[in-house]
Scaffold this active site. Structure first.
Site, PDB file in Angstrom:
ATOM      1  N   LYS A   1      -7.150   2.000  -3.355  1.00 47.70           N
ATOM      2  CA  LYS A   1      -8.010   2.087  -2.166  1.00 47.70           C
ATOM      3  C   LYS A   1      -8.855   3.342  -2.332  1.00 47.70           C
ATOM      4  O   LYS A   1      -8.348   4.465  -2.216  1.00 47.70           O
ATOM      5  CB  LYS A   1      -7.185   2.136  -0.872  1.00 47.70           C
ATOM      6  CG  LYS A   1      -8.102   2.353   0.330  1.00 47.70           C
ATOM      7  CD  LYS A   1      -7.501   1.975   1.652  1.00 47.70           C
ATOM      8  CE  LYS A   1      -8.446   2.374   2.778  1.00 47.70           C
ATOM      9  NZ  LYS A   1      -8.099   1.868   4.074  1.00 47.70           N
TER      10      LYS A   1
ATOM     11  N   CYS B   1     -14.638 -11.828  15.532  1.00 53.51           N
ATOM     12  CA  CYS B   1     -14.364 -10.463  15.979  1.00 53.51           C
ATOM     13  C   CYS B   1     -15.694  -9.832  16.362  1.00 53.51           C
ATOM     14  O   CYS B   1     -16.638  -9.831  15.565  1.00 53.51           O
ATOM     15  CB  CYS B   1     -13.689  -9.676  14.854  1.00 53.51           C
ATOM     16  SG  CYS B   1     -13.631  -7.907  15.190  1.00 53.51           S
TER      17      CYS B   1
ATOM     18  N   CYS C   1      -5.632  -8.219  20.425  1.00 45.58           N
ATOM     19  CA  CYS C   1      -7.042  -8.610  20.428  1.00 45.58           C
ATOM     20  C   CYS C   1      -7.418  -9.151  21.802  1.00 45.58           C
ATOM     21  O   CYS C   1      -6.586  -9.761  22.481  1.00 45.58           O
ATOM     22  CB  CYS C   1      -7.284  -9.676  19.363  1.00 45.58           C
ATOM     23  SG  CYS C   1      -8.997 -10.259  19.373  1.00 45.58           S
TER      24      CYS C   1
ATOM     25  N   GLN D   1       0.867  -1.185   0.000  1.00 48.98           N
ATOM     26  CA  GLN D   1       0.000   0.000   0.000  1.00 48.98           C
ATOM     27  C   GLN D   1       0.904   1.235   0.000  1.00 48.98           C
ATOM     28  O   GLN D   1       1.493   1.592   1.019  1.00 48.98           O
ATOM     29  CB  GLN D   1      -0.894   0.031   1.250  1.00 48.98           C
ATOM     30  CG  GLN D   1      -1.786   1.257   1.278  1.00 48.98           C
ATOM     31  CD  GLN D   1      -2.580   1.397   2.567  1.00 48.98           C
ATOM     32  OE1 GLN D   1      -2.007   1.506   3.647  1.00 48.98           O
ATOM     33  NE2 GLN D   1      -3.886   1.377   2.462  1.00 48.98           N
TER      34      GLN D   1
ATOM     35  N   CYS E   1      -7.416  -3.757  19.559  1.00 47.66           N
ATOM     36  CA  CYS E   1      -6.818  -3.464  18.244  1.00 47.66           C
ATOM     37  C   CYS E   1      -6.646  -1.962  18.084  1.00 47.66           C
ATOM     38  O   CYS E   1      -5.559  -1.429  18.316  1.00 47.66           O
ATOM     39  CB  CYS E   1      -7.647  -4.090  17.126  1.00 47.66           C
ATOM     40  SG  CYS E   1      -9.402  -3.746  17.227  1.00 47.66           S
TER      41      CYS E   1
ATOM     42  N   ARG F   1      -5.338   9.802   2.484  1.00 49.72           N
ATOM     43  CA  ARG F   1      -4.116  10.595   2.684  1.00 49.72           C
ATOM     44  C   ARG F   1      -3.929  11.593   1.528  1.00 49.72           C
ATOM     45  O   ARG F   1      -4.856  12.190   1.096  1.00 49.72           O
ATOM     46  CB  ARG F   1      -2.883   9.691   2.867  1.00 49.72           C
ATOM     47  CG  ARG F   1      -3.036   8.799   4.050  1.00 49.72           C
ATOM     48  CD  ARG F   1      -3.111   9.619   5.336  1.00 49.72           C
ATOM     49  NE  ARG F   1      -3.863   8.944   6.367  1.00 49.72           N
ATOM     50  CZ  ARG F   1      -4.498   9.577   7.357  1.00 49.72           C
ATOM     51  NH1 ARG F   1      -4.479  10.895   7.439  1.00 49.72           N
ATOM     52  NH2 ARG F   1      -5.158   8.923   8.266  1.00 49.72           N
TER      53      ARG F   1
END
Ligand SMILES: Cc1cc2nc3c(=O)[nH]c(=O)nc-3n(C[C@H](O)[C@H](O)[C@H](O)COP(=O)(O)O)c2cc1C
Ligand code: SF4
Length: 371
Positions: free
Chosen positions: A214, A343, A362, A91, A350, A167
């Protein structure tokens, strides 16, 4: 059972052994521990790991692709996850924080007069002026760096590139932040130009590499997210990005508001339900036939299977679910669904761990350590 979760998928030109992806997740731990944790996730059966926040430039918060040490780290990580037939995606991240403006907050942070929660909105206030005032020379340099970083990432062993559309790409995209009057501001086409040129910089140098984007979507009513692309402008951004060389979209809510909006707990007023951001995938789908990866509250195998089977998404990315149980893909594959650690989207260890600088963990780890 779970035919789609357990079938290979073509994601923008790369074959993934299944559609389960570890969403980009900064873990806030040492490089050694990061490698161990990511290898653990690869071992659990997911088909691809997106490594969050790989810096575009020489200097950034993550290891630098441009230094021997940083490059070696990425190379050994790629080798390690490839052993489990797991792809690695970089990324590429360019911060939109004005470093000079940040300096004045350093004493407050060091003396704990400013908490991380208080720092975030202070930094966000600087984004608009920073983006609006950035020189074209600097813009061109950053755009070129996306291409350079992608070449290094491929050399290090990454299989795909993800352009982080939040960003700097996201703040250029947003009329809330971008008040430029040149070719990088104003109309939606102009605000898309930075992101489009970043994609082109990668595509020019690497004609064959899959480029995931993204794509953060800004919701207007009620308003959530400040950077990214507002729904009504997706018709401009999506085709431009596709034409520039994007081969798939990873769709989520735009950032720059509260972190618990983009990482929503189960009691979030707007995004508390499973598959909370999939409605943004539906909006993006109107303008492209490229593969779309959904993310956000994907935890239950039945629900994930339904979304894949209906063709709503081609891949399912999970951050917190694979932190809670890295073996989710393997347990679903081998009929051990009853053994899953689901979850519960409490955000306690987290996001909570990240905010308290303890690293991302977690609640299940604690339970396991106690038993
Ligand atoms: C601790 C943590 C760190 C994250 N770091 C990043 C990051 O570096 N880059 C990014 O694009 N998203 C990051 N995210 C967002 C996730 O990729 C994902 O979009 C979000 O958590 C929603 O998915 P989930 O419900 O599966 O957790 C992070 C999420 C968490 C929980
Ligand atoms: S602490 Fe664990 S269970 Fe709670 S939200 Fe985070 S990953 Fe999920």
């Amino acid at each position: 059972m779970y035919e789609h979760i357990n079938s290979p998928v073509n994601y923008g030109g790369v074959t993934l052994k299944n559609p389960i992806v570890f969403a980009p997740t900064s873990l806030g731990v040492s490089q050694e521990e990061m490698t161990q944790r990511l290898v653990r996730i690869a071992h659990g059966g997911c088909a691809m790991i997106i490594l969050g926040d790989v810096p575009v430039g020489r200097h950034g918060f993550g290891p630098s692709l441009y230094t021997k040490k940083g490059f070696a780290f990425y190379r050994s990580l790629a080798e390690a996850v490839h052993k489990y037939d797991c792809k690695l995606c970089a990324q590429l991240h360019q911060s939109d924080s004005d470093l000079k403006a940040m300096l004045k907050y350093v004493p407050g942070v060091l003396t704990k007069k400013i908490t991380p929660q208080e720092l975030r909105p202070l930094l966000n206030e600087q984004v608009g002026p920073y983006i609006t005032g950035l020189s074209r020379e600097k813009i061109h340099h950053i755009i070129d760096s996306f291409g350079q970083a992608a070449v290094l990432a491929q050399k290090a062993g990454f299989d795909l590139i993800q352009i982080h559309g939040d960003r700097m790409c996201g703040s250029f995209s947003s009329a809330l932040f971008n008040h430029r009057t040149d070719e990088y501001g104003g109309s939606a086409e102009n605000r898309a130009r930075f992101a489009v040129e970043a994609v082109q910089a990668v595509r020019r140098r690497l004609p064959d590499i899959p480029i995931d984007y993204k794509l953060p979507v800004r919701q207007e009513n009620p308003a959530y997210g400040k950077a990214g692309v507002v729904e009504s402008e997706l018709s401009v951004f999506v085709p431009l990005l596709e034409h520039a060389g994007v081969t798939s979209f990873h769709v989520t809510l735009a950032n720059h508001s509260d972190l618990s909006d983009t990482i929503p707990p189960a009691n979030h007023p707007e995004f508390g339900q499973e598959g909370c951001f999939l409605k943004f995938c539906d909006q993006v789908r109107r303008y492209t036939s490229l593969p779309i990866c959904g993310v956000g509250g994907l935890t239950r195998p039945d629900f994930v299977e339904e979304q894949l089977a209906s063709g709503r998404i081609q891949c399912a990315a999970m951050s917190r679910q694979l932190i809670a149980d890295p073996d989710w893909p393997e347990k679903v594959r081998s009929g051990r669904v009853s053994e899953l650690h689901r979850c519960v989207r409490c955000n306690k260890e987290c996001l909570g761990g990240m905010m308290a600088h303890r690293g991302v963990h977690c609640i299940y780890e604690k339970k396991e350590n106690v038993s």
